[in-house]
Design an enzyme around this catalytic site. Structure first.
Site, PDB file in Angstrom:
ATOM      1  N   ASP A  33      15.149  13.198  -3.503  1.00 32.48           N
ATOM      2  CA  ASP A  33      13.921  12.842  -2.779  1.00 32.48           C
ATOM      3  C   ASP A  33      12.720  13.274  -3.615  1.00 32.48           C
ATOM      4  O   ASP A  33      12.709  14.373  -4.169  1.00 32.48           O
ATOM      5  CB  ASP A  33      13.894  13.542  -1.410  1.00 32.48           C
ATOM      6  N   ASP A  57      12.576  11.022  -8.499  1.00 30.90           N
ATOM      7  CA  ASP A  57      12.206   9.668  -8.064  1.00 30.90           C
ATOM      8  C   ASP A  57      13.398   8.718  -8.255  1.00 30.90           C
ATOM      9  O   ASP A  57      14.031   8.720  -9.319  1.00 30.90           O
ATOM     10  CB  ASP A  57      11.017   9.216  -8.923  1.00 30.90           C
ATOM     11  N   ALA A  78      15.724   6.196   0.908  1.00 33.03           N
ATOM     12  CA  ALA A  78      14.368   6.416   0.369  1.00 33.03           C
ATOM     13  C   ALA A  78      13.562   5.133   0.379  1.00 33.03           C
ATOM     14  O   ALA A  78      14.042   4.077  -0.022  1.00 33.03           O
ATOM     15  CB  ALA A  78      14.451   6.963  -1.056  1.00 33.03           C
ATOM     16  N   THR A 120      15.806  -2.747   7.493  1.00 31.17           N
ATOM     17  CA  THR A 120      15.089  -2.845   8.762  1.00 31.17           C
ATOM     18  C   THR A 120      15.209  -4.239   9.377  1.00 31.17           C
ATOM     19  O   THR A 120      15.364  -5.227   8.648  1.00 31.17           O
ATOM     20  CB  THR A 120      13.602  -2.515   8.522  1.00 31.17           C
ATOM     21  N   ASP A 121      15.067  -4.310  10.684  1.00 35.20           N
ATOM     22  CA  ASP A 121      15.051  -5.624  11.356  1.00 35.20           C
ATOM     23  C   ASP A 121      13.775  -6.406  11.027  1.00 35.20           C
ATOM     24  O   ASP A 121      13.705  -7.612  11.291  1.00 35.20           O
ATOM     25  CB  ASP A 121      15.210  -5.465  12.879  1.00 35.20           C
ATOM     26  N   GLU A 122      12.778  -5.720  10.455  1.00 29.34           N
ATOM     27  CA  GLU A 122      11.510  -6.411  10.174  1.00 29.34           C
ATOM     28  C   GLU A 122      11.649  -7.494   9.104  1.00 29.34           C
ATOM     29  O   GLU A 122      10.756  -8.322   8.952  1.00 29.34           O
ATOM     30  CB  GLU A 122      10.443  -5.409   9.745  1.00 29.34           C
ATOM     31  N   TYR A 147       5.226  -4.158   3.589  1.00 29.83           N
ATOM     32  CA  TYR A 147       6.407  -3.293   3.784  1.00 29.83           C
ATOM     33  C   TYR A 147       7.661  -4.132   3.994  1.00 29.83           C
ATOM     34  O   TYR A 147       8.656  -3.980   3.281  1.00 29.83           O
ATOM     35  CB  TYR A 147       6.195  -2.355   4.989  1.00 29.83           C
ATOM     36  N   SER A 148       7.624  -5.033   4.973  1.00 31.65           N
ATOM     37  CA  SER A 148       8.860  -5.765   5.283  1.00 31.65           C
ATOM     38  C   SER A 148       9.236  -6.731   4.162  1.00 31.65           C
ATOM     39  O   SER A 148      10.426  -6.979   3.926  1.00 31.65           O
ATOM     40  CB  SER A 148       8.773  -6.473   6.637  1.00 31.65           C
ATOM     41  N   LYS A 151      11.096  -4.620   1.674  1.00 28.80           N
ATOM     42  CA  LYS A 151      12.448  -4.302   2.159  1.00 28.80           C
ATOM     43  C   LYS A 151      13.345  -5.544   2.051  1.00 28.80           C
ATOM     44  O   LYS A 151      14.509  -5.448   1.658  1.00 28.80           O
ATOM     45  CB  LYS A 151      12.401  -3.804   3.611  1.00 28.80           C
ATOM     46  N   ASN A 177      13.481   3.419  15.124  1.00 34.17           N
ATOM     47  CA  ASN A 177      14.115   4.703  15.439  1.00 34.17           C
ATOM     48  C   ASN A 177      13.117   5.661  16.085  1.00 34.17           C
ATOM     49  O   ASN A 177      11.931   5.655  15.745  1.00 34.17           O
ATOM     50  CB  ASN A 177      14.598   5.388  14.156  1.00 34.17           C
ATOM     51  N   ARG A 190       2.871  10.114  16.888  1.00 33.93           N
ATOM     52  CA  ARG A 190       1.396  10.162  16.870  1.00 33.93           C
ATOM     53  C   ARG A 190       0.845  10.396  18.273  1.00 33.93           C
ATOM     54  O   ARG A 190      -0.048  11.216  18.480  1.00 33.93           O
ATOM     55  CB  ARG A 190       0.834   8.858  16.286  1.00 33.93           C
ATOM     56  N   ARG A 270      -3.321  -4.055  14.496  1.00 35.47           N
ATOM     57  CA  ARG A 270      -2.806  -4.136  13.125  1.00 35.47           C
ATOM     58  C   ARG A 270      -2.910  -5.579  12.629  1.00 35.47           C
ATOM     59  O   ARG A 270      -2.568  -6.508  13.383  1.00 35.47           O
ATOM     60  CB  ARG A 270      -1.346  -3.682  13.144  1.00 35.47           C
ATOM     61  N   GLY A 272      -1.780  -8.941  11.195  1.00 38.96           N
ATOM     62  CA  GLY A 272      -0.463  -9.595  11.095  1.00 38.96           C
ATOM     63  C   GLY A 272       0.600  -8.963  11.975  1.00 38.96           C
ATOM     64  O   GLY A 272       1.801  -9.164  11.754  1.00 38.96           O
TER      65      GLY A 272
END
Ligand code: NAD
Ligand code: TDX
Length: 334
Positions: A33, A57, A78, A120-122, A147-148, A151, A177, A190, A270, A272
Site C-alpha cells: 500500500d 506503489d 488498491a 465496482t458495479d459502477e 473513477y468508473s 475501473k 460497501n 461523512r 454531483r 453526472g
C-alpha cells in the site's frame, strides 16, 4: 497460501486482512500500500504483528515483480476510489487504476500467480428508478465518471490478459460497501462524523439516488468464496439486496442520533451523478453457495454509527481536510 493484498490499508482491504487473519491462520499475508490520503496504517494496528507491510506503489514495476515472485495469490484492492475526487483531478485515477493494474497483470503473468481483481458495479453505468432489471454479469459496460471509467478500463485489461496470456484471474464487481474504517469523505461516514461534530448531514440534490448497500464483511466473504471456488476468467457480481435512496439513509443516521429525519442540508449535486445501482448476485449465490450475513441494513448502520463514536482517534485527523476539500470544490447549501 502466500497472499499479496494490494490496498490493504484502505477501507475494504483492511477489513479483508482482519477477516483473513481471524479466519484463515494458514494464509501468510503481505500488504502492499502506498498510503495515499485514503490509506491508514492504523487500520492494520489490530493485526500488525500477523502480517508483513510493504510501503510502495502498485505502479512500481520492479517492486511489484519482486513481491509477486514470492506469492501464490494476489487480491487487488488498491485504487483511487472516490468519484468526487475523480471529477476534480482525474489523473491519479488513470495512473493507479489503469497503469497500476497493468503493472500487477504483467507480474502475475510472468510468475503464473493466481489473481483476483476487485471492481465496482459502477462500470455498468446507472439504472432508472423503476427499471425492473438489475445489473448482471452480462450487462454492457457504460461508466459515467472518471473513477468508473478507469475501473472499467482495469477490468478490460484483466479480461484481455486472461484470454490472451492465460492469466489465472477472476473478477468481482460489488455494490456500495459500508462498515468500519471507511474514509470520512464517503457518504455514510461523512454524515455520521458531521453529526458527532454537531453539523447537519449534507445530501446531494434531492437525495433520490439509490445505492445497493452491502456490509464490508459480506463483500469480503464473497471475495474468499471466489478465490477458493470461482471459475478462472469469470466475473461475479457481489450484492446483498440492500437498495436504499440517500434520503432514507440520512434519515436512519439522523434517527440514530435522536434527531428528526429532515434535519439535513441539501447541497450542490454531483456532476453526472448516477441515479441508481442495483445488483443481481444470483450467479455468486447459485454457483458458489455464498449468502450475506448482514441482512438488516438498519442494524448494520447502527453498529457502524457506534464504531465511529468509539473510534474518533482513527477518523479525526482526516475530518477537517476532507470538509475543506469539499468546500474548495464548490459544494454549497441549496
Ligand atoms: P480506499 O480508497 O478506502 O482504499 C484504497 C487503498 O489503496 C488505500 O489504502 C490507498 O493508500 C491504496 N492505494 C491507492 N493508490 C495506490 C497505489 N498506487 N499503490 C498502492 N496502494 C495504493 O478504497 P476502498 O473503498 O477500500 O476500495 C477498495 C477497492 O474496492 C477499490 O478497487 C474500489 O474500486 C473497490 N470497490 C469499492 C466499493 C466501495 O463501496 N467502497 C465498492 C465496490 C468496489
Ligand atoms: O456528502 C455526500 N452526500 C451525498 O448525498 C456524499 C459524499 C455523497 N452523497 C451521495 C452520492 C451518492 O449517490 O451518496 C451516494 C454515495 O456516495 P459515495 O459514498 O461517494 O459513493 P459512490 O459514489 O456511490 O461510490 C461508492 O460505491 C462504489 C464508492 O466510493 C466507490 O469506490 C465504489 O466503487
Amino acid at each position: 497460501m502466500r497472499l499479496l493484498v494490494t490496498g490493504g490499508a484502505g477501507f475494504i482491504g483492511a477489513n479483508f486482512v482482519h477477516q483473513t487473519v481471524a479466519q484463515r491462520p494458514d494464509v501468510t499475508i503481505t500488504v502492499l500500500d502506498s498510503l495515499t490520503y485514503a490509506g491508514n496504517r492504523a487500520s492494520l494496528d489490530p493485526v500488525a504483528d500477523k502480517i508483513d507491510f510493504v510501503h510502495g506503489d502498485i505502479a512500481d514495476m520492479d517492486l511489484v515483480d519482486e513481491l509477486i515472485s514470492g506469492v501464490d495469490t494476489v487480491v487487488h484492492f488498491a485504487a483511487e476510489s472516490h468519484n468526487d475526487n475523480s471529477l476534480n483531478d482525474p489523473w491519479p485515477f488513470v495512473q493507479t487504476n489503469v497503469v497500476g493494474t497493468f503493472s500487477l497483470l504483467q507480474a502475475v503473468r510472468r510468475y503464473d500467480v493466481r489473481y483476483h481483481h476487485i471492481s465496482t458495479d459502477e462500470v455498468y453505468g446507472d439504472l432508472e428508478l423503476d427499471d425492473p432489471e438489475r445489473f448482471s454479469e452480462s450487462t454492457p459496460y457504460n461508466p459515467s465518471s472518471p473513477y468508473s471509467a478507469t475501473k472499467a478500463s482495469s477490468d478490460l485489461l484483466v479480461r484481455a490478459w486472461t484470454r490472451s496470456f492465460g492469466v489465472r484471474a477472476t473478477l468481482s464487481n460489488c455494490s456500495n460497501n459500508y462498515g468500519p474504517y471507511q474514509h470520512v469523505e464517503k457518504f455514510i461516514p461523512r454524515q455520521i462524523t458531521n453529526l458527532i461534530d454537531g453539523v447537519r448531514p449534507r445530501l446531494y440534490g434531492e437525495g433520490r439516488n439509490v445505492r445497493d448497500w452491502i456490509h464490508v464483511d459480506d463483500h469480503n466473504s464473497a471475495v474468499w468464496a471466489i478465490i477458493e471456488k470461482g471459475r478462472i476468467g469469470q466475473t461475479y457480481l457481489i450484492g446483498a439486496d440492500g437498495e436504499q435512496n440517500n434520503k432514507a439513509v440520512v434519515g436512519m443516521i439522523l434517527e440514530a442520533f435522536g434527531r428528526p429525519a429532515d434535519d439535513y442540508d441539501a447541497v450542490t449535486d454531483r456532476a453526472g451523478h448516477d441515479l441508481r445501482y442495483a445488483i443481481d448476485s444470483s450467479l455468486l449465490r447459485d454457483e458458489l453457495g455464498w449468502t450475506p450475513s448482514y441482512r438488516d441494513f438498519r442494524s448494520g448502520l447502527e453498529a457502524t454509527v457506534q464504531w465511529y463514536r468509539d473510534n474518533e482517534a482513527w477518523w479525526r485527523p482526516q475530518k477537517a481536510t476532507t470538509e475543506k476539500n469539499y468546500a474548495a470544490q464548490g459544494e454549497a447549501t441549496l
